[in-house]
Design an enzyme around this catalytic site. Structure first.
Site, mmCIF file in Angstrom:
data_model
loop_
_atom_site.group_PDB
_atom_site.id
_atom_site.type_symbol
_atom_site.label_atom_id
_atom_site.label_comp_id
_atom_site.label_asym_id
_atom_site.label_seq_id
_atom_site.Cartn_x
_atom_site.Cartn_y
_atom_site.Cartn_z
ATOM 1 N N HIS A 362 -45.070 -19.924 -0.330
ATOM 2 C CA HIS A 362 -45.517 -18.643 -1.848
ATOM 3 C C HIS A 362 -46.046 -19.167 -3.237
ATOM 4 O O HIS A 362 -45.799 -18.363 -4.208
ATOM 5 C CB HIS A 362 -44.548 -17.667 -1.703
ATOM 6 C CG HIS A 362 -44.004 -17.261 -0.348
ATOM 7 N ND1 HIS A 362 -44.276 -16.002 0.319
ATOM 8 C CD2 HIS A 362 -43.252 -17.932 0.881
ATOM 9 C CE1 HIS A 362 -44.151 -15.859 1.058
ATOM 10 N NE2 HIS A 362 -43.825 -16.754 1.442
ATOM 11 N N LYS A 554 -42.207 -6.089 -12.371
ATOM 12 C CA LYS A 554 -42.233 -7.349 -11.919
ATOM 13 C C LYS A 554 -41.735 -8.354 -12.748
ATOM 14 O O LYS A 554 -40.499 -7.729 -13.344
ATOM 15 C CB LYS A 554 -44.066 -7.631 -11.568
ATOM 16 C CG LYS A 554 -44.305 -7.787 -12.869
ATOM 17 C CD LYS A 554 -45.500 -8.634 -13.004
ATOM 18 C CE LYS A 554 -46.699 -7.488 -13.054
ATOM 19 N NZ LYS A 554 -47.276 -8.252 -11.378
ATOM 20 N N ARG A 555 -40.558 -9.053 -11.934
ATOM 21 C CA ARG A 555 -39.723 -9.915 -12.371
ATOM 22 C C ARG A 555 -40.330 -10.407 -13.312
ATOM 23 O O ARG A 555 -42.067 -10.600 -13.652
ATOM 24 C CB ARG A 555 -40.000 -11.033 -11.686
ATOM 25 C CG ARG A 555 -38.479 -10.949 -9.946
ATOM 26 C CD ARG A 555 -37.030 -10.230 -10.706
ATOM 27 N NE ARG A 555 -36.272 -11.483 -11.057
ATOM 28 C CZ ARG A 555 -35.495 -12.127 -9.976
ATOM 29 N NH1 ARG A 555 -35.720 -11.913 -8.851
ATOM 30 N NH2 ARG A 555 -35.003 -13.250 -10.615
ATOM 31 N N LYS A 560 -45.858 -14.608 -15.934
ATOM 32 C CA LYS A 560 -46.911 -13.164 -15.679
ATOM 33 C C LYS A 560 -46.882 -12.579 -16.715
ATOM 34 O O LYS A 560 -47.746 -11.462 -16.541
ATOM 35 C CB LYS A 560 -45.149 -12.148 -14.701
ATOM 36 C CG LYS A 560 -45.050 -13.122 -13.268
ATOM 37 C CD LYS A 560 -44.013 -11.839 -12.642
ATOM 38 C CE LYS A 560 -43.756 -12.406 -10.898
ATOM 39 N NZ LYS A 560 -44.627 -12.461 -10.345
ATOM 40 N N THR A 662 -47.822 -8.717 -4.322
ATOM 41 C CA THR A 662 -47.705 -7.336 -4.030
ATOM 42 C C THR A 662 -47.670 -5.972 -4.392
ATOM 43 O O THR A 662 -48.461 -4.873 -3.878
ATOM 44 C CB THR A 662 -46.668 -7.380 -2.390
ATOM 45 O OG1 THR A 662 -45.447 -7.810 -3.344
ATOM 46 C CG2 THR A 662 -47.239 -8.377 -1.609
ATOM 47 N N LYS A 666 -49.203 -2.158 -4.277
ATOM 48 C CA LYS A 666 -48.427 -1.072 -4.244
ATOM 49 C C LYS A 666 -48.976 0.028 -5.103
ATOM 50 O O LYS A 666 -50.054 1.282 -5.028
ATOM 51 C CB LYS A 666 -46.967 -0.832 -4.336
ATOM 52 C CG LYS A 666 -46.542 -2.176 -3.054
ATOM 53 C CD LYS A 666 -44.754 -2.455 -3.491
ATOM 54 C CE LYS A 666 -44.754 -3.659 -3.014
ATOM 55 N NZ LYS A 666 -43.381 -4.298 -3.213
HETATM 56 C C1 26Q Z 1 -35.025 -21.459 -3.993
HETATM 57 C C2 26Q Z 1 -34.260 -22.138 -3.913
HETATM 58 C C3 26Q Z 1 -32.569 -21.981 -4.284
HETATM 59 C C4 26Q Z 1 -32.455 -20.556 -5.161
HETATM 60 C C5 26Q Z 1 -33.560 -19.514 -5.021
HETATM 61 C C6 26Q Z 1 -34.745 -20.088 -4.629
HETATM 62 C C7 26Q Z 1 -35.750 -18.794 -4.046
HETATM 63 C C8 26Q Z 1 -35.604 -18.059 -4.468
HETATM 64 C C9 26Q Z 1 -36.581 -16.690 -4.083
HETATM 65 C C10 26Q Z 1 -37.323 -18.937 -5.183
HETATM 66 C C11 26Q Z 1 -38.557 -18.323 -5.056
HETATM 67 C C12 26Q Z 1 -38.206 -17.098 -4.668
HETATM 68 C C13 26Q Z 1 -39.746 -15.797 -4.129
HETATM 69 C C14 26Q Z 1 -40.738 -15.853 -4.739
HETATM 70 C C15 26Q Z 1 -41.282 -15.382 -4.520
HETATM 71 O O1 26Q Z 1 -41.321 -13.167 -4.337
HETATM 72 N N1 26Q Z 1 -43.048 -15.579 -4.572
HETATM 73 C C16 26Q Z 1 -43.414 -14.308 -4.940
HETATM 74 O O2 26Q Z 1 -44.344 -13.761 -3.244
HETATM 75 C C17 26Q Z 1 -44.834 -13.404 -2.722
HETATM 76 C C18 26Q Z 1 -45.130 -12.912 -1.325
HETATM 77 O O3 26Q Z 1 -45.952 -13.478 -1.208
HETATM 78 C C19 26Q Z 1 -46.029 -13.106 -4.004
HETATM 79 O O4 26Q Z 1 -46.905 -11.512 -3.529
HETATM 80 C C20 26Q Z 1 -46.206 -13.764 -4.952
HETATM 81 O O5 26Q Z 1 -47.174 -13.567 -5.523
HETATM 82 C C21 26Q Z 1 -45.037 -14.871 -5.075
HETATM 83 O O6 26Q Z 1 -44.384 -15.246 -6.650
#
Ligand code: 26Q
Length: 817
Positions: A362, A554-555, A560, A662, A666
């Site tokens: 991702h 978004k975050r 971004k 995503t 929406k």
């Molecule tokens: C990793 C290690 C330690 C702690 C937290 C994490 C962690 C947690 C969540 C790293 C990444 C995430 C989330 C990532 C994320 O939401 N990525 C998004 O995924 C979407 C679905 O595929 C994409 O549409 C987005 O582009 C992407 O940023």
């Protein structure tokens, strides 16, 4: 008088009766004493009971060895509120509304008090939720495996424009949607050391002597399909202490050890980690990942045995998908169990493992690729490290036979990063241990092949594919935009809810229909009115529902580029200050999103939005034509108000940084037009909607690469471009920060220094594009036509389409619809 069909009357009467009965027997309350939460619980149990038969059927179905099962392993499931979704999917929304009305209740009010399970950060967690929804709707038996965090992602509060984090106590009033399967639990080992010995058969074997053991208890949550009598479920593991362990230490008089272990065990599942946090001190995070993976793999093997199938058939009876690298330790865990506990030989075990797992990536951001310091890994998972070394040495032997003498490629493909401090690279483990690897949009898959995983791709190109993300039209259109949905269904029927790709396109001919356009505008306008009321209630700021709602939720992250959006606001402000009589299209800028608690620049961007808002919203020269709003604590629940009310969707990441996005889908599905870069799924949204119905700006990935080569000097842009200079000077003047000239210095320094996300470079293209948008907004009929066409052409972005692709290209299971 219209008479209601008897069956519905009966159903409503039965619902009413059941709600009262549950209030009495589960909540232990009479009508007179019941609080709103009691009523909510009673209604929730009533609805849950109506899922029960289909749910139990699914459990029986799991024993059918002919049917291949999908296990979706994900550290996050951001499912959102259950009640509304269950009502829609069961097709009993109106009946429950009526039944609650008869009880003197307001269904809407009951839905509003549901605590959302915020068990995800954002896109990735929400994708997992949409995928389970689609799997069920497509009648594919599936289990979503994850963690039952006691605290989800923090609740965001804003004080003086700054973000503060508050613990998300989502379970405090009880969770009627889960069933604790206390009899279904597994033991998970952690820490300690390994021993090697020769067993009675003369085989060299390994034994893992753990430092502690933790218990994982299954909590199941139903996921109903759309009006198809199917129910899949999430199986989330709660971490608990193992009682006997406590007692051992206790009896020895080692009380503090007994307590420490209990605390450690319970801590594992306590809290969801925010992304974008620095890596330090993440021991607990790795324990978390291993904890849920180990429980899940043990459960998968239990089910496989219950089905009475030989172990070699695991890849035919189960497909296990790794949602990013977070569960990728599963590769080593399955190998460990097969080899150490089931005495399967290495080659067989490896064949089983590789054919069972597939991995979804991702991210392209190198700093976001998960890697664990070797020392930490060794101390937590000593046996897994040995197995990983063995996997690595066999995999590198293959590499070396393909590329003899090429040390560089061996280093680049190794699971162990040996430059400087040693790390385990989880993406490499996931890739080597899977039969397929997929990106989440066309561009992202392309860049994975060309860039992040280039050498892996060259070795096994057939393993790499792209499957573009999607979102479920049930929640994101029908549930959260009921008005627009009825408008659509009145014209083209309800087929689009389950066959969006083929059906929603039937709206196209209506794009020019004046009567339809008018209804479309009225519906959007009603939503904008509602959001305006909501905003003034929350923040006291009055916004004009006739203005263009320009939305970015978004975050918060530099890539971004929320700050690019703010630069445009300051630019408009500057223009008004120079010429208060300027003819300008009124806009309301709406922001929402959380910053990782340790990500200072992101927090500063939130402060920047508030600071600019404070000045712009109250400036007499602006005279209400620009308003800047920050929508606090943006989450699935509050997003209901947001997507459907948007005129303009901001998708403005630096090209090559957003894997897919995503939210972009929406918005577009809800009739917003997009201003966007050539990034992630934006490109495919534009291709589908038509270039003429999409506002494109900015550098492409190739442009950026070229610019990097020739040398990018943002400071020159500042010096030579008057608009940019005025924006940045105003920021530095302290005008937006009550005289504090240093508040935004870190941001300005980063932009003028190296501007890693090309904000200054893209500014002009962005501002020009925004001007075109303002002009287009004035032609209401044309704008509405574009809005309708966007919706009509979003069929591809249903998560049903994504899931069908996973079924065909990765899992080899047959969806039915
Ligand atoms: C990793 C290690 C330690 C702690 C937290 C994490 C962690 C947690 C969540 C790293 C990444 C995430 C989330 C990532 C994320 O939401 N990525 C998004 O995924 C979407 C679905 O595929 C994409 O549409 C987005 O582009 C992407 O940023």
């Amino acid at each position: 008088m219209i008479t209601e069909p008897a069956i519905i009357v009966n159903q409503v009467a039965q619902l009413e009766k059941d709600i009262l009965e549950n209030l009495y027997s589960i909540q232990g309350k009479s009508r007179d004493l019941a609080t709103t939460n009691d009523w909510y619980m009673a209604v929730a149990y009533t609805v849950r009971n109506r899922l029960m038969k289909n749910w139990i059927d699914t459990l029986h179905g799991l024993m059918d060895k002919e049917v291949k099962l999908v296990g979706y392993l994900s550290a996050e499931f951001l499912v959102g509120p259950h009640l509304g979704n269950a009502l829609i999917n069961l097709g009993i929304y109106d009946e429950v509304k009526e039944a609650t009305q008869r009880l003197g209740l307001d269904l809407r009010q009951l839905m509003d008090i549901e605590e959302e399970p915020g068990l995800g950060n954002g896109g990735l967690g929400r994708l997992a939720a949409c995928f389970i929804d689609s799997l069920t709707t497509l009648k594919v038996p599936a289990i979503g495996y994850g963690i039952r965090y006691e605290f989800g992602l923090f609740e965001q509060q804003i004080r003086d424009g700054w973000q503060f984090e508050v613990t998300d106590k989502w379970l405090r009033f009880g969770n009627p949607w889960e069933i604790a399967r206390t009899e279904l639990s597994f033991t998970v080992k952690i820490g300690g050391h390994t021993e090697h010995y020769t067993d009675e058969m003369g085989l060299y074997s390994a034994r893992w002597i753990p430092e502690i053991e933790v218990k994982g208890v299954a909590y199941d949550t139903p996921v109903p399909g759309y009006q198809n009598n199917k129910v899949n479920f999430l199986r989330l593991w709660k971490s608990e202490a193992i009682e006997s362990f406590d007692f051992e230490a206790f009896n020895r008089g080692d009380y503090s050890k007994a307590v420490d272990e209990k605390v450690y065990s319970e801590n594992i599942g306590k809290v969801l980690y925010p992304n974008d946090e620095p890596l330090a001190g993440r021991r607990l995070r790795l324990s978390q990942q291993y904890f849920f993976v180990s429980c899940s793999i043990q459960d998968v093997l239990r089910l496989h045995e219950l089905r009475g199938l030989p172990i070699d058939q695991l890849p035919d009876s189960m497909a296990l998908q790794l949602n990013d690298t977070h569960p990728s330790i599963a590769v080593a865990e399955l190998m460990r169990i097969l080899i150490d506990e089931k005495q399967v030989d290495w080659d067989r075990a490896w064949r089983i493992t590789k054919n069972t797992f597939a991995y979804t990536n991702h991210t392209l951001l190198p700093e976001a690729l998960e890697k664990w310091p070797l020392s930490l890994f060794a101390s937590l998972l000593p046996r897994h490290l040995e197995i990983i070394y063995e996997i690595n040495s066999r995999s590198l032997a293959e590499v070396k036979s393909l590329y003899p003498g090429d040390d560089h490629i061996a280093r680049s493909l190794s699971i162990i990063d040996e430059e400087g401090e040693k790390y385990v690279r989880m993406a490499h483990l996931a890739c080597v241990g899977s039969h397929m690897v997929n990106g989440v949009s066309d561009l992202h898959a392309d860049l994975l092949k060309k860039d992040v995983m280039r050498d892996f791709y060259n070795m096994t190109p057939e393993k790499f594919i792209g499957i573009t993300n999607g979102v479920t039209p049930r929640r994101w259109l029908k549930l959260y935009s009921p008005g627009l949905s009825s408008l659509i269904s009145d014209k083209i029927g309800e087929g689009w809810l389950t066959h969006m790709e083929d059906e929603i396109i039937k709206l196209e001919p209506l794009a020019d229909d004046p009567a339809f356009q008018q209804k479309w505008q009225e519906t959007k306008r009603t939503y904008k009115n509602e959001l305006s009321i909501q905003v003034s209630r929350m923040s006291g700021v009055r916004i004009d529902p006739a203005s263009m709602f320009d939305v970015m939720v978004k975050r918060i992250h530099e890539y971004k580029r929320q700050h690019l959006n703010v630069f445009h606001i300051i630019h408009l402000y500057n223009r008004i200050k120079k010429n208060p009589g300027l003819d300008i299209v009124p806009r309301t800028f709406i922001f929402g999103g959380k910053a990782a608690p340790g990500y200072h620049m992101a927090k500063l961007i939130i402060k920047l939005i508030h600071s600019v808002g404070e000045v712009v919203n109250n400036d007499g020269d602006v005279d209400g034509r620009l308003k800047v709003i920050f929508f606090p604590d943006f989450n699935v629940k509050s997003s209901e108000w947001v997507y459907r009310s948007a005129d303009l969707s901001e998708q403005i990441s630096t090209a090559g940084k957003e894997a897919s996005g995503t939210g972009n889908m929406k918005f577009s599905m809800n009739g917003a037009l997009t201003i966007g870069t050539m990034d992630g799924a934006n490109i495919e949204i534009m291709d589908a909607a038509g270039k003429e119905n999409f506002f494109l700006f900015g550098l492409t990935v190739e442009d950026i690469q070229a610019l990097r080569k020739t040398g990018y000097r943002p400071f020159d842009l500042y010096q030579n471009d008057e608009d940019l200079r005025e924006i940045i000077d105003r920021l530095q003047s302290g005008e937006f920060s009550r005289g504090d000239k240093h508040l935004f210095k870190p941001l300005v320094d980063s932009l003028l220094g190296n501007d890693p996300y090309f904000v200054l470079q893209d500014f002009h293209s962005y501002a020009d594009c925004q001007q075109n948008i303002s002009n287009a907004f004035l032609d209401r009929s044309h704008w509405t036509r574009m809005s309708i066409l966007n919706v009509a052409r979003m069929g591809k972005f249903s998560s049903d389409r994504s899931i069908r692709e996973y079924c065909n290209k990765i899992w080899n299971v047959k969806p039915s619809y």
